[in-house]
Scaffold this motif. Structure first.
Motif, mmCIF file in Angstrom:
data_model
loop_
_atom_site.group_PDB
_atom_site.id
_atom_site.type_symbol
_atom_site.label_atom_id
_atom_site.label_comp_id
_atom_site.label_asym_id
_atom_site.label_seq_id
_atom_site.Cartn_x
_atom_site.Cartn_y
_atom_site.Cartn_z
ATOM 1 N N SER A 130 29.305 -0.928 36.050
ATOM 2 C CA SER A 130 29.908 -2.259 35.589
ATOM 3 C C SER A 130 31.186 -1.886 35.499
ATOM 4 O O SER A 130 32.074 -2.916 34.864
ATOM 5 C CB SER A 130 29.156 -2.413 33.979
ATOM 6 O OG SER A 130 29.176 -1.064 33.433
ATOM 7 N N CYS A 131 31.780 -0.672 35.341
ATOM 8 C CA CYS A 131 33.364 -0.419 35.064
ATOM 9 C C CYS A 131 34.127 -1.240 35.980
ATOM 10 O O CYS A 131 35.278 -1.561 35.864
ATOM 11 C CB CYS A 131 33.397 1.130 35.312
ATOM 12 S SG CYS A 131 32.393 2.152 35.711
ATOM 13 N N GLY A 191 35.039 4.372 26.972
ATOM 14 C CA GLY A 191 33.707 4.057 26.324
ATOM 15 C C GLY A 191 32.854 5.417 26.097
ATOM 16 O O GLY A 191 32.209 5.293 25.009
ATOM 17 N N ALA A 192 32.928 6.138 26.789
ATOM 18 C CA ALA A 192 32.218 7.575 26.631
ATOM 19 C C ALA A 192 32.680 8.119 24.923
ATOM 20 O O ALA A 192 31.751 8.548 24.377
ATOM 21 C CB ALA A 192 32.508 8.457 27.543
ATOM 22 N N GLU A 195 31.117 5.975 22.488
ATOM 23 C CA GLU A 195 29.514 6.526 22.233
ATOM 24 C C GLU A 195 29.510 7.619 21.383
ATOM 25 O O GLU A 195 28.853 7.339 20.292
ATOM 26 C CB GLU A 195 28.978 6.650 23.659
ATOM 27 C CG GLU A 195 28.920 5.468 24.452
ATOM 28 C CD GLU A 195 28.543 5.992 25.983
ATOM 29 O OE1 GLU A 195 27.797 7.096 26.086
ATOM 30 O OE2 GLU A 195 28.942 5.247 26.911
ATOM 31 N N HIS A 224 23.539 3.827 31.585
ATOM 32 C CA HIS A 224 24.809 4.403 31.899
ATOM 33 C C HIS A 224 24.688 6.013 31.985
ATOM 34 O O HIS A 224 24.301 6.168 30.811
ATOM 35 C CB HIS A 224 25.912 3.688 31.505
ATOM 36 C CG HIS A 224 27.137 4.202 32.224
ATOM 37 N ND1 HIS A 224 28.029 5.171 31.985
ATOM 38 C CD2 HIS A 224 27.643 3.724 33.510
ATOM 39 C CE1 HIS A 224 29.295 5.369 32.722
ATOM 40 N NE2 HIS A 224 28.840 4.683 33.773
ATOM 41 N N THR A 226 26.775 7.878 30.791
ATOM 42 C CA THR A 226 27.364 8.360 29.673
ATOM 43 C C THR A 226 26.609 8.553 28.535
ATOM 44 O O THR A 226 26.766 9.434 27.203
ATOM 45 C CB THR A 226 28.657 7.621 29.397
ATOM 46 O OG1 THR A 226 28.484 6.275 29.306
ATOM 47 C CG2 THR A 226 29.946 8.082 30.356
ATOM 48 N N ASP A 300 25.343 -0.472 23.573
ATOM 49 C CA ASP A 300 26.801 -0.197 24.391
ATOM 50 C C ASP A 300 27.390 -1.389 25.110
ATOM 51 O O ASP A 300 26.716 -2.351 25.722
ATOM 52 C CB ASP A 300 26.098 0.464 25.779
ATOM 53 C CG ASP A 300 27.168 0.870 26.848
ATOM 54 O OD1 ASP A 300 28.174 0.337 26.987
ATOM 55 O OD2 ASP A 300 26.938 2.135 27.579
ATOM 56 N N ALA A 302 29.806 -2.066 26.854
ATOM 57 C CA ALA A 302 30.902 -1.890 28.202
ATOM 58 C C ALA A 302 31.000 -3.239 28.826
ATOM 59 O O ALA A 302 31.764 -3.483 29.296
ATOM 60 C CB ALA A 302 30.154 -1.056 29.268
ATOM 61 N N ASN A 324 34.684 -1.474 26.299
ATOM 62 C CA ASN A 324 35.356 -0.798 27.069
ATOM 63 C C ASN A 324 36.489 -1.845 27.413
ATOM 64 O O ASN A 324 36.621 -2.684 28.625
ATOM 65 C CB ASN A 324 34.577 -0.686 28.482
ATOM 66 C CG ASN A 324 33.496 0.442 28.111
ATOM 67 O OD1 ASN A 324 32.884 0.185 27.368
ATOM 68 N ND2 ASN A 324 33.577 1.421 28.921
ATOM 69 N N HIS A 326 39.528 -1.510 28.544
ATOM 70 C CA HIS A 326 40.025 -1.355 29.832
ATOM 71 C C HIS A 326 39.393 -1.723 31.004
ATOM 72 O O HIS A 326 39.925 -1.971 32.150
ATOM 73 C CB HIS A 326 40.299 0.013 29.967
ATOM 74 C CG HIS A 326 39.384 1.276 29.865
ATOM 75 N ND1 HIS A 326 38.517 1.086 28.668
ATOM 76 C CD2 HIS A 326 38.608 1.720 30.527
ATOM 77 C CE1 HIS A 326 37.749 2.000 28.786
ATOM 78 N NE2 HIS A 326 37.542 2.587 30.065
ATOM 79 N N LYS A 327 37.914 -2.190 30.608
ATOM 80 C CA LYS A 327 37.347 -2.697 32.038
ATOM 81 C C LYS A 327 37.196 -4.166 31.828
ATOM 82 O O LYS A 327 37.220 -4.991 32.795
ATOM 83 C CB LYS A 327 36.022 -2.068 32.201
ATOM 84 C CG LYS A 327 36.103 -0.444 32.381
ATOM 85 C CD LYS A 327 34.911 0.004 32.333
ATOM 86 C CE LYS A 327 35.123 1.611 32.407
ATOM 87 N NZ LYS A 327 34.047 2.421 32.079
HETATM 88 C C1 LIG Z 1 27.371 0.652 30.638
HETATM 89 C C2 LIG Z 1 28.609 1.600 30.317
HETATM 90 N N1 LIG Z 1 28.537 2.454 29.312
HETATM 91 C C3 LIG Z 1 29.683 3.511 29.414
HETATM 92 C C4 LIG Z 1 30.217 3.600 29.998
HETATM 93 C C5 LIG Z 1 31.622 4.682 29.919
HETATM 94 O O1 LIG Z 1 32.633 4.005 29.807
HETATM 95 P P1 LIG Z 1 34.063 4.718 30.319
HETATM 96 O O2 LIG Z 1 34.008 4.880 31.586
HETATM 97 O O3 LIG Z 1 35.404 4.045 29.489
HETATM 98 O O4 LIG Z 1 34.118 6.185 29.431
HETATM 99 C C6 LIG Z 1 30.625 2.575 31.281
HETATM 100 C C7 LIG Z 1 31.325 2.865 32.274
HETATM 101 O O5 LIG Z 1 31.426 3.386 33.435
HETATM 102 C C8 LIG Z 1 29.515 1.749 31.394
HETATM 103 O O6 LIG Z 1 29.591 0.821 32.543
#
Ligand SMILES: Cc1ncc(COP(=O)(O)O)c(C=O)c1O
Length: 383
Positions: A130-131, A191-192, A195, A224, A226, A300, A302, A324, A326-327
């Protein structure tokens, strides 16, 4: 006035004694921030952008004697402040590539060859999840090059960063408005990280309630990567729950796992909508099941952009989410970070946000109107 640091690269501490306040004040007047280390000690850092004029201006904050500065400069000219024992004696940049391109044209062609090997959004979709749902427009990336945003020192005094604080307040309000949460922390940088910060808030909440034994984090198989990594990092035990063929959370399996770990459920991490684009129709029921078992719902966020204006996690049952930005909200980021993964929480988790529990600050009146206008007024989960 005494220079305390004997060996240095770019940072020294001086002891200005009783004159410290005066030096600080003079420096501020000419646009230089020094670090006030207390007890009359001041920290001074230079970098590659520091020019001789800056050194002169700084010197004048300490001493009116220009001639003495000139004499010191002459004495130090070319002398290294790094002692021989710390100086590199071996060869460096020995890889062949550092010596293969000796003209600007050669170097340009080499860089072009490298960039042609890159699989990037300017030629195709990157299959990373999804990023990569969207490519930030260049117009959205440009502001990060403005010195007003990019050149501010992270420890600049608060009275010099009022514009940033105004932006923080507007962003916090906007995030609360679209998400239905009560408080926001802008600290996580991805995102991580969000979390991690969100799960720590959940852990802090359970601890505060005398329920430290709650250590199970339920995570659907569709999550995901993470999610389980973050749960592991905060010391939770990951229990994977099944998904059906369409990617929905398998409610029967969820009930089974909740029963198996009765009294130990700390959280469920659910991505909504999920990485493969599924809007769990049973999301409200899933949140209820977890709450009934004493757990907290980490949603989450994201893919939050897919529900803005349609639904608000804080109202349909989630307790905490990261976004997120930035995404999914055009905040500039640099290929894998830094980014922005602020977390929103319901009020009961606010005291467990990173460092200072940060309630949303009042908005300057000018902005209040426009944010209210854009936010959803209904208190129902659907806007
Ligand atoms: C569903 C989901 N959760 C968490 C993340 C983690 O985000 P980040 O890459 O900003 O750490 C992503 C991104 O890849 C994601 O798609």
């Amino acid at each position: 006035m005494k220079v305390e640091t004997s060996i240095f690269f770019d940072t020294i501490t001086i002891n200005a004694g009783a004159s410290a306040a005066l030096v600080l004040e003079r420096a501020r007047k000419v646009g230089i921030n020094l670090r006030d280390a207390g007890d009359g000690r001041l920290g001074i850092s230079c970098d590659e952008t520091t020019q001789p004029e800056h050194i002169k201006a700084l010197w004048r904050c300490v001493s009116p004697d220009d001639a003495r500065l000139a004499a010191l400069e002459a004495k130090l000219d070319g002398a290294s402040t790094i002692p021989a024992s710390l100086q590199r004696s071996g060869a460096f940049l020995t890889a062949a590539v550092f010596h293969a391109h000796r003209s600007e044209t050669d170097l340009l062609r080499y860089m072009r060859r490298l960039s042609d090997m890159d699989l990037a959004l300017d030629r195709t979709m990157i299959p990373l999840g999804s990023c990569t749902m969207k490519l930030n427009a260049t117009a959205e990336m440009i502001p990060i090059t403005w010195p007003e945003f990019g050149a501010l020192h992270p420890f600049a005094p608060a009275d010099q960063t009022e514009g940033y604080h105004e932006l923080f307040a507007i962003l916090e309000h906007a995030l609360c408005a679209v998400s239905g949460y009560d408080a926001v922390s802008l600290q996580p940088n991805s995102g991580a990280q969000g979390e991690y910060a969100g799960l720590l808030a959940i852990r802090g909440y359970h601890q505060a309630n005398g329920q430290s034994e709650r250590d199970v984090c339920l995570i659907p198989a569709s999550a995901h990567g993470t999610n389980p990594a973050s749960a592991q990092m905060v010391g939770m035990r990951v229990v994977v729950t099944a998904c059906d063929a369409a990617g929905n959370v398998d409610l029967e399996d969820l009930r089974k796992k909740i029963a198996q770990h009765e009294g130990r459920i700390a959280a469920l991490m659910l991505t909504y909508p999920s990485t493969h684009g599924v809007f769990e129709e049973a999301v409200v029921e899933i949140c209820d099941l977890v709450h009934e078992a004493g757990g907290q719902v980490y949603l989450d966020g994201a893919n939050m952009n897919a529900q803005v204006g349609l639904a608000r996690p804080g109202l349909y049952g989630a307790d905490v989410s990261h976004f997120n930005l930035h995404k999914t909200f055009c905040i500039p980021h640099g290929g894998g970070g830094p980014g922005m993964g602020p977390i929103g929480v319901k009020a009961h988790l606010a005291p467990h946000l990173p460092v200072v529990p940060r309630r949303v600050m009042p908005l300057p009146s000018r902005q209040r109107l426009s944010v209210q206008h854009r936010s959803c007024r209904s208190r129902s989960p659907m806007c």
